[in-house]
Scaffold this motif. Structure first.
Motif, mmCIF file in Angstrom:
data_model
loop_
_atom_site.group_PDB
_atom_site.id
_atom_site.type_symbol
_atom_site.label_atom_id
_atom_site.label_comp_id
_atom_site.label_asym_id
_atom_site.label_seq_id
_atom_site.Cartn_x
_atom_site.Cartn_y
_atom_site.Cartn_z
ATOM 1 N N LEU A 10 -86.794 83.833 47.464
ATOM 2 C CA LEU A 10 -88.102 83.208 47.672
ATOM 3 C C LEU A 10 -88.936 83.230 46.399
ATOM 4 C CD1 LEU A 10 -89.117 84.663 51.141
ATOM 5 C CD2 LEU A 10 -88.807 82.261 50.600
ATOM 6 N N VAL A 11 -88.951 84.379 45.743
ATOM 7 C CA VAL A 11 -89.728 84.519 44.507
ATOM 8 C C VAL A 11 -89.208 83.552 43.449
ATOM 9 C CG1 VAL A 11 -90.299 86.113 42.638
ATOM 10 C CG2 VAL A 11 -90.381 86.897 45.010
ATOM 11 N N GLN A 12 -87.899 83.452 43.343
ATOM 12 C CA GLN A 12 -87.324 82.531 42.364
ATOM 13 C C GLN A 12 -87.644 81.076 42.707
ATOM 14 O OE1 GLN A 12 -83.232 83.768 42.304
ATOM 15 N NE2 GLN A 12 -83.636 85.395 40.824
ATOM 16 N N SER A 13 -87.674 80.734 43.986
ATOM 17 C CA SER A 13 -88.047 79.376 44.394
ATOM 18 C C SER A 13 -89.484 79.072 43.992
ATOM 19 C CB SER A 13 -87.886 79.210 45.903
ATOM 20 O OG SER A 13 -86.532 79.213 46.259
ATOM 21 N N ALA A 14 -90.356 80.042 44.165
ATOM 22 C CA ALA A 14 -91.755 79.851 43.770
ATOM 23 C C ALA A 14 -91.858 79.709 42.255
ATOM 24 C CB ALA A 14 -92.606 81.008 44.266
ATOM 25 N N ARG A 15 -91.108 80.526 41.543
ATOM 26 C CA ARG A 15 -91.115 80.450 40.077
ATOM 27 C C ARG A 15 -90.629 79.091 39.591
ATOM 28 N NH1 ARG A 15 -86.817 83.867 37.422
ATOM 29 N NH2 ARG A 15 -85.675 82.002 37.981
ATOM 30 N N ASN A 16 -89.652 78.521 40.308
ATOM 31 C CA ASN A 16 -89.082 77.221 39.921
ATOM 32 C C ASN A 16 -89.920 76.045 40.404
ATOM 33 O OD1 ASN A 16 -86.949 78.579 38.741
ATOM 34 N ND2 ASN A 16 -85.654 78.424 40.545
ATOM 35 N N GLY A 17 -91.025 76.337 41.092
ATOM 36 C CA GLY A 17 -91.909 75.271 41.556
ATOM 37 C C GLY A 17 -91.461 74.625 42.850
ATOM 38 N N GLU A 18 -90.518 75.235 43.553
ATOM 39 C CA GLU A 18 -90.014 74.670 44.801
ATOM 40 C C GLU A 18 -90.927 74.992 45.988
ATOM 41 O OE1 GLU A 18 -86.077 76.262 45.055
ATOM 42 O OE2 GLU A 18 -85.482 75.375 43.151
ATOM 43 N N MET A 19 -91.850 75.934 45.804
ATOM 44 C CA MET A 19 -92.837 76.259 46.837
ATOM 45 C C MET A 19 -94.093 76.749 46.139
ATOM 46 S SD MET A 19 -91.629 80.006 48.380
ATOM 47 C CE MET A 19 -90.876 79.236 49.725
ATOM 48 N N SER A 20 -95.213 76.622 46.812
ATOM 49 C CA SER A 20 -96.476 77.047 46.218
ATOM 50 C C SER A 20 -96.639 78.559 46.345
ATOM 51 C CB SER A 20 -97.647 76.349 46.901
ATOM 52 O OG SER A 20 -97.819 76.866 48.213
ATOM 53 N N GLN A 21 -97.586 79.091 45.592
ATOM 54 C CA GLN A 21 -97.864 80.521 45.667
ATOM 55 C C GLN A 21 -98.363 80.891 47.061
ATOM 56 O OE1 GLN A 21 -100.527 82.001 42.680
ATOM 57 N NE2 GLN A 21 -100.416 84.082 43.426
ATOM 58 N N LEU A 24 -95.419 81.170 49.311
ATOM 59 C CA LEU A 24 -94.688 82.388 49.002
ATOM 60 C C LEU A 24 -95.346 83.596 49.665
ATOM 61 C CD1 LEU A 24 -92.549 84.033 47.416
ATOM 62 C CD2 LEU A 24 -94.197 84.100 45.535
ATOM 63 N N VAL A 25 -96.662 83.725 49.495
ATOM 64 C CA VAL A 25 -97.384 84.861 50.073
ATOM 65 C C VAL A 25 -97.294 84.843 51.597
ATOM 66 C CG1 VAL A 25 -99.664 85.915 50.336
ATOM 67 C CG2 VAL A 25 -98.906 85.132 48.088
ATOM 68 N N ALA A 26 -97.464 83.674 52.196
ATOM 69 C CA ALA A 26 -97.399 83.562 53.658
ATOM 70 C C ALA A 26 -96.014 83.940 54.173
ATOM 71 C CB ALA A 26 -97.762 82.143 54.089
ATOM 72 N N THR A 27 -94.982 83.497 53.483
ATOM 73 C CA THR A 27 -93.616 83.794 53.920
ATOM 74 C C THR A 27 -93.294 85.270 53.734
ATOM 75 O OG1 THR A 27 -92.940 81.546 53.330
ATOM 76 C CG2 THR A 27 -91.181 83.175 53.623
ATOM 77 N N LEU A 28 -93.656 85.838 52.590
ATOM 78 C CA LEU A 28 -93.362 87.251 52.350
ATOM 79 C C LEU A 28 -94.153 88.172 53.274
ATOM 80 C CD1 LEU A 28 -93.042 87.418 48.467
ATOM 81 C CD2 LEU A 28 -91.216 87.587 50.165
ATOM 82 N N SER A 29 -95.350 87.761 53.665
ATOM 83 C CA SER A 29 -96.137 88.614 54.563
ATOM 84 C C SER A 29 -95.516 88.699 55.956
ATOM 85 C CB SER A 29 -97.579 88.116 54.657
ATOM 86 O OG SER A 29 -97.636 86.873 55.311
ATOM 87 N N LYS A 30 -94.654 87.728 56.296
ATOM 88 C CA LYS A 30 -93.973 87.737 57.590
ATOM 89 C C LYS A 30 -92.496 88.127 57.465
ATOM 90 C CE LYS A 30 -96.196 83.633 58.368
ATOM 91 N NZ LYS A 30 -96.157 82.273 58.803
ATOM 92 N N TRP A 31 -92.075 88.496 56.253
ATOM 93 C CA TRP A 31 -90.677 88.782 55.984
ATOM 94 C C TRP A 31 -90.223 89.986 56.789
ATOM 95 C CZ3 TRP A 31 -87.452 85.740 53.371
ATOM 96 C CH2 TRP A 31 -86.198 86.240 53.018
#
Length: 52
Positions: A10-21, A24-31
């Motif tokens: 997920l972090v790498q996808s955000a870094r590559n611009g495939e998802m917004s910050q 990323l935060v919303a997804t990780l908070s429910k991980w």
């Protein structure tokens, strides 16, 4: 299997611009994280030891 099998994916996808910050935060908070190991005794738990 999920598109992102690990949190690092997920972090790498955000870094590559495939998802917004925000995504990323919303997804990780429910991980759902299940550790591969757990401590079993107080000697293993650094928080139980003063000044550790």
């Amino acid at each position: 299997m999920s598109e992102h099998p690990t949190a690092m994916d997920l972090v790498q996808s955000a870094r590559n611009g495939e998802m917004s910050q925000d995504e990323l935060v919303a997804t990780l908070s429910k991980w759902q994280f299940e550790p591969t190991y757990r401590t079993t005794g107080l000697a293993d738990d650094w928080e139980a030891r003063p000044n550790s």
